[in-house]
Every structure is written in C-alpha cells, then in structure tokens.
Scaffold this active site. Structure first.
Site, PDB file in Angstrom:
ATOM      1  N   LYS A  39      28.784  39.609 -10.021  1.00 15.40           N
ATOM      2  CA  LYS A  39      29.886  39.915  -9.116  1.00 15.40           C
ATOM      3  C   LYS A  39      30.982  40.664  -9.866  1.00 15.40           C
ATOM      4  O   LYS A  39      31.373  40.276 -10.970  1.00 15.40           O
ATOM      5  CB  LYS A  39      30.454  38.625  -8.511  1.00 15.40           C
ATOM      6  CG  LYS A  39      31.594  38.847  -7.516  1.00 15.40           C
ATOM      7  CD  LYS A  39      32.065  37.517  -6.949  1.00 15.40           C
ATOM      8  CE  LYS A  39      33.228  37.723  -5.966  1.00 15.40           C
ATOM      9  NZ  LYS A  39      33.673  36.450  -5.373  1.00 15.40           N
ATOM     10  N   SER A  58      33.357  36.289  -0.318  1.00 16.78           N
ATOM     11  CA  SER A  58      33.706  37.492  -1.049  1.00 16.78           C
ATOM     12  C   SER A  58      32.574  38.017  -1.922  1.00 16.78           C
ATOM     13  O   SER A  58      32.621  39.162  -2.393  1.00 16.78           O
ATOM     14  CB  SER A  58      34.934  37.232  -1.931  1.00 16.78           C
ATOM     15  OG  SER A  58      34.644  36.246  -2.906  1.00 16.78           O
ATOM     16  N   SER A 118      32.802  31.495  -0.419  1.00 18.83           N
ATOM     17  CA  SER A 118      32.510  32.867  -0.829  1.00 18.83           C
ATOM     18  C   SER A 118      31.116  33.078  -1.409  1.00 18.83           C
ATOM     19  O   SER A 118      30.689  34.216  -1.574  1.00 18.83           O
ATOM     20  CB  SER A 118      33.553  33.354  -1.841  1.00 18.83           C
ATOM     21  OG  SER A 118      34.820  33.412  -1.240  1.00 18.83           O
TER      22      SER A 118
END
Length: 389
Positions: free
Chosen positions: A58, A115, A139
C-alpha cells in the site's frame, strides 16, 4: 514456475491491467527483477517460506516498515505500491493514482473501496496473491469485500507498525489476500514484536485443535444501528444457515445491540491525527469504548464468533463516495481492537458480497478458523489476469 518467471508475469499483468483499473501508485520493475534473481540464486535451504512470491505494498508503507521487511526477508518480492485515497480528502472509500479513480475489477463503474483500494484490486485481479494495507475503520475489510477477496485485521498490535500503536489504537497493519491461506501465510511471517514496535503482540502460529466441536456464532445484520441492504443481509444469512444445517457451524440465537460508534470513532481518530480534541468529547469516546468492550466481552462468553455482513451494500458507483458510509459494520471493531476477517460469500447483481467474522481479542486463530468454511470461491472478475501457478 521459476521465481523470475513468476515475478515477470506479475509485472506484465500489473502493467496491462492498470490501464483500466488504475490500482498502481508506483511500479518497481527493476527492483523486483533484481530481488527475484537474488532469491533464485539462494540455496533452497536458505529460502524463506514465501520465496519468489510477488506482492504489492500500500502506498505510504515503505520498505523499512516491519511488515514489508519481514515479507521480503521471507523471500517475497514487492513489485510496486498500490493506490490509496488522496489524503487531503475526507472520504477514504476510494483509490486515486493522481490521474484517475481506482476501479473495481468486477465493474469499472464501481468503487474498489478504501482506503487499501489498490491492494484489494491487485489481489482480486490476480496480479498478486496478497498485498499489504492498513485498517482504521474497515480499510482492509471494505475493499476486500467490494472486490471479492479476503481482508484481515488482527487484534490491535498483531502486526508491528513503524510508529507503534497510536494514541487511540485504531489503526492496524494487515493483509488482503486471494484466500484465507494466503492471508494467514503472510500474517504469520509479519507478526511478532519488532524494534520499531516492541509492544506488538508475540509471534502468531494459528493451530487447529483436534476433535473440536463446531464453533458457535451469533449473526447480526445491523449490530443494533446499521441499515444494510436487505438482499445483501439475506445472502449472508443464507450462507451461514446452510453451514449450520450441515453441522459445520452452530448458529446461536443471541441478540447483538451496539450503539452507533461514529461519534466516538471520529473523536479518537482526531486524537490520532494530532488534532485538538474537546475534553468532554474525549471522555465520552473513552466511555463508549469501555461500554463496547464490556458488551462484546459478554457476547464472547457465549459464542466463539460474531458474524455480520462486511458492508451495508455492495460496491457503489465510483464517484458517489460521500453518499455512502461503507464502514458502518466495521469500525466498532477498530474501537474495541477485536480481530476481524472478511471473506466472500457470493455475489449480488454481479458484485461481490463479504461476510465479516469477529472473534474475542487475541483469538485471531478462531476468527480464521470460522472464516474458512464460510468463504465461497468466486470466479475471476472480468478484468483480471489468468491467475497463479
């Protein structure tokens, strides 16, 4: 398949699919090829358990973070970073590569969640078997559910973080994977205290007890305050009822009534971000957390797991971010620190549906054990690679 060939295929799939899915923040082709060659050159006895496995990171999670360090030390090969929302916006239910929205591989018109948006897409599209992410309010779980894969948030502190635990202890590092086994393999490598986070939990080796009774679980579609799509809630409930009828799980009629965590979560999230927080609001948030922990403690004295839909609806259209609160069924368990995992259980109108399994603190092994029979393998989405070998 040879390590270098496997990584090369992942790089090729990443480049080809990113044209439509916009899930890549930064590709690392040269670094990935060099690392794959290095792993291939090692004697077999020196290779780690993830030798030659491509994965993605990420964006904002550097190579120096504990989770990435440990995955690379185990032989895994990062091929690039994945998208997350623009940090300047309030809504975190989407991904952005600087030019376009990250799309869902099941439908380019729908959100990939957030996210950890790009990580979920990379896995769902078959580019990599797992990717890293973070979870402050769902997320990991929300994008995994929207994209039809597995997302795991362990007990708070399960995976060490560079900055250790935040003041509010909302955020957990974690993994999104194609299967429960993929997630467990990565988390086992990443778990354990680290010099950058010495208060993290000890190393994790989930075990399966012999001759154990079927796990007892309670099901709640709304947790006392949410309003999920009735068709989605029915799909999840029907999957669980089928397993209960088969004797794989034991469904217990146990009501679950939590109060809405939104105000407490926003207060504690502001604290974690270093913002000024009203003292009365902070005291109210901490009181909410104590009551939540007490309520869940009573629940887990009766059952092994609590199961809910992961999200109130399937993936919404990719521009409608402010109109939906996808975290309704997730963020209470960031406040409480309980382990939670989402697995796919089917599709509704062509889009994936996830079920969330929550267990008592430090019973991450039990959450995983209950999740295994619930998961329903989905076909490859329309926008995907050929898969792994």
């Amino acid at each position: 398949m040879h390590f270098e060939e496997r990584v090369e295929n992942a790089l090729s799939d990443m480049a080809r699919l990113d044209v439509d899915l916009h899930f890549v923040a930064e590709p690392w082709p040269d670094q990935a090829r060099a690392l794959a060659r290095r792993v291939a050159a090692q004697p077999a006895v020196e290779r780690g358990p993830l030798a030659g496995t491509p994965f993605m990171i990420k964006d904002g999670t550097g190579l120096e973070t504990p989770i990435v360090q440990r995955l690379v030390a185990a032989g895994a090969v990062p091929i690039g970073t994945t998208t997350r929302p623009d940090p300047r916006v309030d809504s975190q239910t989407w991904g952005w590569n600087g030019r376009d929205h990250t799309r869902n591989p099941w439908s380019l018109e729908h959100s990939s969640g957030g996210s950890s948006a790009g990580s979920a897409v990379a896995v769902a599209a078959g580019v990599v078997p797992f990717a890293t992410g973070g979870d402050s309010a769902g997320s990991l779980r929300i994008p995994a559910a929207f994209c039809g894969v597995v997302g795991f948030k362990g007990t708070v502190g399960r995976i060490p973080r560079t900055g250790g635990r935040g003041l509010a202890q909302l955020t957990c590092a974690g993994v999104i994977g194609a299967t429960v086994d993929d997630v467990v393999a990565a988390v086992q490598v990443a778990a354990g205290s680290h010099p950058l986070d010495p208060t993290a939990l000890p190393a994790w080796q989930p075990t399966v007890p012999a001759n154990e009774r079927p796990p007892r679980f309670a099901f709640s579609a709304e947790l006392g305050f949410a309003s999920p799509d009735p068709a989605l809630a029915t799909l999840v409930r029907d999957r669980l009822q089928t397993l209960a009828d088969e004797g794989s799980l034991d469904l217990v009629d146990r009501p679950v009534a939590l109060s809405d965590p939104s105000e407490a979560w926003h207060t504690l999230h502001a604290l974690d971000r270093g913002r000024e927080v009203d003292h009365a609001d902070l005291q109210a948030a901490l009181a909410y957390r104590r009551e939540l922990e007490r309520t869940l403690s009573e629940l887990f004295a009766d059952v092994d797991a609590l199961i809910t839909p992961t999200t109130p609806q399937t993936a919404f259209r990719y521009r409608n971010y402010q109109e939906h609160v996808a975290c309704d069924l997730c963020w209470a368990f960031n406040l409480s620190g309980h382990p939670a995992i989402t697995v796919p259980v089917g599709r509704l109108d062509g889009l994936p549906v996830g079920a969330q399994i929550v267990a008592a603190p430090h019973r991450d092994d039990l959450a995983v054990r209950v999740a295994r029979p619930i998961a329903v393998p989905l076909p490859r989405p329309p926008h995907s690679a050929e898969g792994f070998s």
